[in-house]
Write an enzyme that holds these catalytic residues in place. Sequence first.
Site, PDB file in Angstrom:
ATOM      1  N   LEU A 247       0.845  -1.203   0.000  1.00 10.95           N
ATOM      2  CA  LEU A 247       0.000   0.000   0.000  1.00 10.95           C
ATOM      3  C   LEU A 247       0.874   1.245   0.000  1.00 10.95           C
ATOM      4  CD1 LEU A 247      -2.993  -0.819   2.398  1.00 10.95           C
ATOM      5  CD2 LEU A 247      -2.969  -0.749  -0.095  1.00 10.95           C
ATOM      6  N   GLY A 254       7.003  -1.637 -11.471  1.00  4.59           N
ATOM      7  CA  GLY A 254       7.850  -2.032 -12.592  1.00  4.59           C
ATOM      8  C   GLY A 254       8.479  -3.378 -12.318  1.00  4.59           C
ATOM      9  N   CYS A 257       8.665  -8.692 -13.475  1.00  2.00           N
ATOM     10  CA  CYS A 257       7.509  -9.583 -13.262  1.00  2.00           C
ATOM     11  C   CYS A 257       6.148  -8.907 -13.440  1.00  2.00           C
ATOM     12  CB  CYS A 257       7.591 -10.203 -11.876  1.00  2.00           C
ATOM     13  SG  CYS A 257       8.998 -11.298 -11.710  1.00  2.00           S
TER      14      CYS A 257
HETATM   15  C1  UDX Z   1       7.407  -9.683  -7.600  1.00  4.26           C
HETATM   16  C2  UDX Z   1       6.596 -10.479  -6.553  1.00  4.26           C
HETATM   17  O1  UDX Z   1       6.476  -9.695  -5.365  1.00  4.26           O
HETATM   18  C3  UDX Z   1       7.260 -11.809  -6.268  1.00  4.26           C
HETATM   19  O2  UDX Z   1       6.482 -12.572  -5.353  1.00  4.26           O
HETATM   20  C4  UDX Z   1       7.344 -12.524  -7.626  1.00  4.26           C
HETATM   21  O3  UDX Z   1       7.677 -13.803  -7.567  1.00  4.26           O
HETATM   22  C5  UDX Z   1       8.220 -11.730  -8.554  1.00  4.26           C
HETATM   23  O4  UDX Z   1       7.586 -10.479  -8.772  1.00  4.26           O
HETATM   24  P1  UDX Z   1       9.570  -8.171  -7.617  1.00  4.26           P
HETATM   25  O5  UDX Z   1       9.259  -7.934  -9.066  1.00  4.26           O
HETATM   26  O6  UDX Z   1      10.948  -8.514  -7.223  1.00  4.26           O
HETATM   27  O7  UDX Z   1       8.651  -9.341  -7.033  1.00  4.26           O
HETATM   28  O8  UDX Z   1       9.182  -6.818  -6.862  1.00  4.26           O
HETATM   29  P2  UDX Z   1       8.121  -6.336  -5.787  1.00  4.26           P
HETATM   30  O9  UDX Z   1       8.793  -6.161  -4.494  1.00  4.26           O
HETATM   31  O10 UDX Z   1       6.904  -7.158  -5.784  1.00  4.26           O
HETATM   32  O11 UDX Z   1       7.793  -4.882  -6.378  1.00  4.26           O
HETATM   33  C6  UDX Z   1       7.272  -4.726  -7.701  1.00  4.26           C
HETATM   34  C7  UDX Z   1       7.071  -3.269  -8.029  1.00  4.26           C
HETATM   35  O12 UDX Z   1       6.021  -2.703  -7.256  1.00  4.26           O
HETATM   36  C8  UDX Z   1       8.293  -2.384  -7.787  1.00  4.26           C
HETATM   37  O13 UDX Z   1       8.409  -1.448  -8.829  1.00  4.26           O
HETATM   38  C9  UDX Z   1       7.980  -1.699  -6.480  1.00  4.26           C
HETATM   39  O14 UDX Z   1       8.647  -0.479  -6.285  1.00  4.26           O
HETATM   40  C10 UDX Z   1       6.471  -1.514  -6.613  1.00  4.26           C
HETATM   41  N1  UDX Z   1       5.777  -1.369  -5.331  1.00  4.26           N
HETATM   42  C11 UDX Z   1       5.754  -2.400  -4.445  1.00  4.26           C
HETATM   43  C12 UDX Z   1       5.081  -0.197  -5.048  1.00  4.26           C
HETATM   44  O15 UDX Z   1       5.080   0.747  -5.846  1.00  4.26           O
HETATM   45  N2  UDX Z   1       4.396  -0.113  -3.870  1.00  4.26           N
HETATM   46  C13 UDX Z   1       4.360  -1.116  -2.971  1.00  4.26           C
HETATM   47  O16 UDX Z   1       3.688  -0.954  -1.929  1.00  4.26           O
HETATM   48  C14 UDX Z   1       5.059  -2.298  -3.260  1.00  4.26           C
END
Ligand code: UDX
Length: 430
Positions: A247, A254, A257
């Site tokens: 949240l 980005g 994944c």
């Molecule tokens: C994700 C999944 O979390 C993981 O379980 C899966 O197997 C692989 O893809 P990852 O891509 O490493 O992992 O990043 P994650 O920590 O999930 O964040 C993804 C994106 O969302 C990032 O750009 C991050 O900055 C953004 N994000 C995350 C937000 O903008 N707000 C948040 O509250 C959480």
Amino acid sequence: MNVVIIGTGYVGLPTGLGFVELGHDVVCVDIDNNKVDCLNNGKITLYEEGLEDLLLKHLQSKKIFFSTSYGCIKNADVVIIAVGTPQQENSGKANLSYIYDVAKQISNHLDDKYKLIAIKSTVPVGTSDEVEKIISNQNVDIISLPEFLREGYALYDFFNPDRIIVGSNSDKANELIKKLYSSFCDEKLIFVNRRSSELIKYASNSFLAMKIHFINEMADLCEKTGADIKDVALGIGLDSRIGHKFLNPGPGFGGSCFPKDTLALQSIAESYNVELSLLNATINGNQKRFKDIANRILEFVKDIDYPTIAIYGLAFKNGTDDCRQSPSIGIIKHILNKRNLKIKAYDLKALDNAKEILGDSIEYFSDKYECVKDADLLVVLTEWGEFQELDFDKLEQNMKSKFIYDCRNIVKSIRSDFKVCKVGKNNEII
Ligand code: UDX
């Protein structure tokens, strides 16, 4: 057990080293000669917390080695496929060519010994069935074993999984998986059919992406209404059915994944004529968000001739050097498309990867205070912890202005003469 991992990327390498640490013997196979040489010599090929130490420890214990040859699968009990499934060039579908190439290679190296083949890569529903057809051998079981490792926390997630999803049609395979994961309590293992397992992975990532998109839209509403997204997120997250995680508003999601997996799920749904309206809104909304944030940044400097913008953070999130689908890179591209100005960027780990994408269209700095020299605006785009405690005296000495646009809401603002604009908070200066 003897485990072979195919692919030494952000999933394969932490997974391989994780299994060695659990006591298994591991061979990691990769087609990239150079990577294999580096890893056999203790040189890590991607940045991930704790990986290098574990690699050095287990090269010494001789319980892991790296190879370009599939010969090692003869001795394997379990073969784990962890190669990439990138987006196809002209559609949102997953490109499965690496998976199918690996399946053919495995099938060429099988003998009479039973093998469990687990697909850890993120693959569309039905891919295990296709792999089964390619391998077409009575002596193997194919299962789906999706990864849930976050970049930057991959080893932590490996050793502390919320759940281990096993998509399997075979009791024999299930017994082997229990042995492979015997260090974890049984409740972590969830056995489902292969198609459910494949879909769980896409649905999990899409739900998380949707949660981020939701909070980003709420942040926009907060900016207009005078509410504060920090308090709103706290208030809604305290409902245990919603929870606090994911949240944090920001410049959009980005990485390798979420953008790819949401598009892939969209095309899976389309192929079955099912409309996923929330997912569609999430994908479109996130793409629009990069543009919106770029426009807001441009708004700050609209009255300045040839302004200089300093950017803190190029990686798609903290804890990684990965710039794939990074909001920061997307936003920089939009800015440069719209206006002729100077961008200077700093990142802890991602400068080299960013250079490969952005080339000399921006300037790169490995010192964050050098980076802000003569800047008219500082924008924080990646949530690296060190941006929380900035030295405002050094910023003042170097910057031309006292404007910071904190797109991750992490900067602790300790000087009232600096205007630190937050996402989801009424910002009078834009
Ligand atoms: C994700 C999944 O979390 C993981 O379980 C899966 O197997 C692989 O893809 P990852 O891509 O490493 O992992 O990043 P994650 O920590 O999930 O964040 C993804 C994106 O969302 C990032 O750009 C991050 O900055 C953004 N994000 C995350 C937000 O903008 N707000 C948040 O509250 C959480």
